[in-house]
Design a protein around this motif. Structure first.
Motif, PDB file in Angstrom:
ATOM      1  N   SER A   1       0.824  -1.216   0.000  1.00  0.00           N
ATOM      2  CA  SER A   1       0.000   0.000   0.000  1.00  0.00           C
ATOM      3  C   SER A   1       0.855   1.262   0.000  1.00  0.00           C
ATOM      4  O   SER A   1       0.506   2.258  -0.663  1.00  0.00           O
ATOM      5  CB  SER A   1      -0.952   0.003   1.204  1.00  0.00           C
ATOM      6  OG  SER A   1      -0.216   0.003   2.417  1.00  0.00           O
ATOM      7  N   GLU A   2       1.999   1.231   0.723  1.00  0.00           N
ATOM      8  CA  GLU A   2       2.883   2.394   0.770  1.00  0.00           C
ATOM      9  C   GLU A   2       3.476   2.677  -0.604  1.00  0.00           C
ATOM     10  O   GLU A   2       3.550   3.834  -1.040  1.00  0.00           O
ATOM     11  CB  GLU A   2       4.012   2.189   1.785  1.00  0.00           C
ATOM     12  CG  GLU A   2       3.592   2.341   3.233  1.00  0.00           C
ATOM     13  CD  GLU A   2       2.959   1.077   3.800  1.00  0.00           C
ATOM     14  OE1 GLU A   2       2.739   0.116   3.025  1.00  0.00           O
ATOM     15  OE2 GLU A   2       2.672   1.058   5.009  1.00  0.00           O
ATOM     16  N   ILE A   3       3.879   1.625  -1.324  1.00  0.00           N
ATOM     17  CA  ILE A   3       4.441   1.818  -2.668  1.00  0.00           C
ATOM     18  C   ILE A   3       3.361   2.328  -3.616  1.00  0.00           C
ATOM     19  O   ILE A   3       3.606   3.205  -4.453  1.00  0.00           O
ATOM     20  CB  ILE A   3       5.064   0.498  -3.184  1.00  0.00           C
ATOM     21  CG1 ILE A   3       6.231   0.084  -2.290  1.00  0.00           C
ATOM     22  CG2 ILE A   3       5.550   0.671  -4.621  1.00  0.00           C
ATOM     23  CD1 ILE A   3       6.835  -1.262  -2.635  1.00  0.00           C
ATOM     24  N   GLU A   4       2.150   1.798  -3.489  1.00  0.00           N
ATOM     25  CA  GLU A   4       1.044   2.266  -4.335  1.00  0.00           C
ATOM     26  C   GLU A   4       0.758   3.743  -4.089  1.00  0.00           C
ATOM     27  O   GLU A   4       0.469   4.502  -5.027  1.00  0.00           O
ATOM     28  CB  GLU A   4      -0.210   1.428  -4.069  1.00  0.00           C
ATOM     29  CG  GLU A   4      -0.115   0.018  -4.626  1.00  0.00           C
ATOM     30  CD  GLU A   4      -1.302  -0.859  -4.226  1.00  0.00           C
ATOM     31  OE1 GLU A   4      -1.546  -1.861  -4.937  1.00  0.00           O
ATOM     32  OE2 GLU A   4      -1.963  -0.532  -3.214  1.00  0.00           O
ATOM     33  N   ASP A   5       0.844   4.189  -2.835  1.00  0.00           N
ATOM     34  CA  ASP A   5       0.663   5.609  -2.515  1.00  0.00           C
ATOM     35  C   ASP A   5       1.716   6.462  -3.201  1.00  0.00           C
ATOM     36  O   ASP A   5       1.422   7.550  -3.725  1.00  0.00           O
ATOM     37  CB  ASP A   5       0.732   5.827  -1.001  1.00  0.00           C
ATOM     38  CG  ASP A   5      -0.514   5.330  -0.281  1.00  0.00           C
ATOM     39  OD1 ASP A   5      -1.535   5.110  -0.952  1.00  0.00           O
ATOM     40  OD2 ASP A   5      -0.437   5.138   0.958  1.00  0.00           O
ATOM     41  N   MET A   6       2.969   5.984  -3.193  1.00  0.00           N
ATOM     42  CA  MET A   6       4.054   6.721  -3.847  1.00  0.00           C
ATOM     43  C   MET A   6       3.789   6.845  -5.347  1.00  0.00           C
ATOM     44  O   MET A   6       4.015   7.902  -5.950  1.00  0.00           O
ATOM     45  CB  MET A   6       5.396   6.008  -3.613  1.00  0.00           C
ATOM     46  CG  MET A   6       5.865   5.980  -2.175  1.00  0.00           C
ATOM     47  SD  MET A   6       7.374   4.971  -2.019  1.00  0.00           S
ATOM     48  CE  MET A   6       7.513   4.828  -0.241  1.00  0.00           C
ATOM     49  N   ILE A   7       3.327   5.766  -5.944  1.00  0.00           N
ATOM     50  CA  ILE A   7       3.052   5.774  -7.387  1.00  0.00           C
ATOM     51  C   ILE A   7       1.914   6.750  -7.696  1.00  0.00           C
ATOM     52  O   ILE A   7       1.968   7.507  -8.674  1.00  0.00           O
ATOM     53  CB  ILE A   7       2.715   4.345  -7.877  1.00  0.00           C
ATOM     54  CG1 ILE A   7       3.964   3.453  -7.759  1.00  0.00           C
ATOM     55  CG2 ILE A   7       2.205   4.362  -9.320  1.00  0.00           C
ATOM     56  CD1 ILE A   7       3.708   1.984  -7.995  1.00  0.00           C
ATOM     57  N   ARG A   8       0.864   6.759  -6.866  1.00  0.00           N
ATOM     58  CA  ARG A   8      -0.268   7.659  -7.081  1.00  0.00           C
ATOM     59  C   ARG A   8       0.147   9.132  -6.976  1.00  0.00           C
ATOM     60  O   ARG A   8      -0.417  10.000  -7.640  1.00  0.00           O
ATOM     61  CB  ARG A   8      -1.380   7.369  -6.079  1.00  0.00           C
ATOM     62  CG  ARG A   8      -2.317   6.230  -6.517  1.00  0.00           C
ATOM     63  CD  ARG A   8      -3.587   6.215  -5.687  1.00  0.00           C
ATOM     64  NE  ARG A   8      -3.322   5.855  -4.295  1.00  0.00           N
ATOM     65  CZ  ARG A   8      -3.315   4.590  -3.852  1.00  0.00           C
ATOM     66  NH1 ARG A   8      -3.562   3.586  -4.691  1.00  0.00           N
ATOM     67  NH2 ARG A   8      -3.080   4.339  -2.584  1.00  0.00           N
ATOM     68  N   ASP A   9       1.155   9.406  -6.140  1.00  0.00           N
ATOM     69  CA  ASP A   9       1.643  10.785  -6.034  1.00  0.00           C
ATOM     70  C   ASP A   9       2.222  11.287  -7.349  1.00  0.00           C
ATOM     71  O   ASP A   9       2.270  12.496  -7.595  1.00  0.00           O
ATOM     72  CB  ASP A   9       2.706  10.889  -4.936  1.00  0.00           C
ATOM     73  CG  ASP A   9       2.105  10.837  -3.539  1.00  0.00           C
ATOM     74  OD1 ASP A   9       0.889  11.068  -3.419  1.00  0.00           O
ATOM     75  OD2 ASP A   9       2.860  10.565  -2.580  1.00  0.00           O
ATOM     76  N   GLY A  10       2.688  10.347  -8.170  1.00  0.00           N
ATOM     77  CA  GLY A  10       3.177  10.699  -9.505  1.00  0.00           C
ATOM     78  C   GLY A  10       4.512  11.421  -9.526  1.00  0.00           C
ATOM     79  O   GLY A  10       4.862  12.066 -10.506  1.00  0.00           O
TER      80      GLY A  10
END
Length: 295
Positions: free
Chosen positions: A253-262
């Motif tokens: 979930s933490e990595i997915e959050d980083m990706i969503r930040d763009g």
């Protein structure tokens, strides 16, 4: 003078001794971490103690960690060394500034009260771990107390860092002298007299003394045998691959959050302050690897 370590014995092996000049590696640590003068002095002393203690270990893969947890404004220090003269380390608050005490950098004030942890990983099931309370926060005295209290080895530790007016490192180094259980009383008396008459480590180094000359002073009047010399240096084994593994371990979930930040992220190594940048695309690849691991 390049950084190096000298190992020696004296008085028919009743004493073992180690000395080093660590000016270069202390200056590299200062540059990498942008440490204030008092933080440089504290870290340089612990780096020197660490590289000397590391040289006492037998196997190339052995790892020593010195960790100080303290209540002073510096917050704590961590140093890791191996048996090959490599050492790295950092302070929690490299920017800390304190007024001088008795004309010297107030390392004891920067550390305050705390504990010293010594961890030796020698490939056994469990690493050896020893812990003592800081005696002065000046580090040399704290290591002297650690040897006596945790390892039951009477020792004398001298460490020093001298700064230039521009806050670069003028000189750094130190020594550790230990007596064996079978030491004769006359040898012990001679050693105590020598230590009492010695100039400070920084005085000796600033006067051009080599590690060998430091040992000849502390071991004056005894037959000294230099058993080994080795180079010493600041060295970190961090890499992009190691940082990537750390990112994989933080959770999906933490990595997915980083990706969503763009936006790309930057991760710095605690020990050497090297920055590693991971693009959004790279983070996506890391997420794929994590999914593959999780099945």
């Amino acid at each position: 003078m390049k950084d190096y370590i000298v190992r020696a014995t004296a008085a028919d092996a009743q004493i073992r001794a180690f000395a080093a000049v660590t000016t270069g590696l202390t200056e590299e640590a200062r540059t990498r971490h942008e440490t204030s003068p008092v933080a440089t002095a504290a870290l340089g002393r612990l780096l020197t103690g660490g590289v000397l203690m590391g040289s006492m270990m037998k196997n190339p893969e052995d790892v020593l960690t010195l960790q100080i947890k303290c209540g002073g404004p510096i917050g704590g220090l961590t140093v890791t060394a191996d048996a090959m003269g490599h050492v790295k380390g950092y302070v929690n608050h490299p920017e800390v500034m304190l007024p001088p005490k008795n004309g010297k950098l107030d390392v004891g004030g920067a550390l305050g009260q705390g504990i010293l942890n010594v961890i030796k990983d020698m490939g056994l099931k469990e690493p050896y771990s020893g812990q003592t309370i800081l005696q002065t926060g000046e580090i040399a005295e704290d290591l002297t107390y650690y040897f006596a209290a945790s390892e039951q080895v009477p020792s004398s530790v001298g460490l020093g860092v001298l700064m230039n007016r521009d806050n670069t490192v003028r000189c750094a180094g130190g020594f550790i002298v230990q007596v064996m259980p079978f030491v004769e009383e006359r040898v012990l008396r001679q050693l105590e007299e020598n230590i009492g008459a010695m100039r400070s480590v920084t005085d000796m180094l600033d006067g051009g003394h080599s590690p060998e000359e430091m040992l000849s002073g502390v071991l004056s009047g005894m037959e000294v045998e230099i058993t080994d010399t080795m180079p010493a240096g600041f060295a970190c084994n961090c890499s992009e691959g190691r940082i990537e593994k750390a990112l994989i371990s933080i959770g999906k979930s933490e990595i997915e959050d980083m990706i969503r930040d763009g936006k790309p992220i930057e991760v710095k190594c605690h020990f050497c302050n090297t920055a590693y940048t991971f693009s959004v695309e790279k983070l996506g690849q890391i997420l794929e690897k994590q999914n593959a691991v999780l099945g």
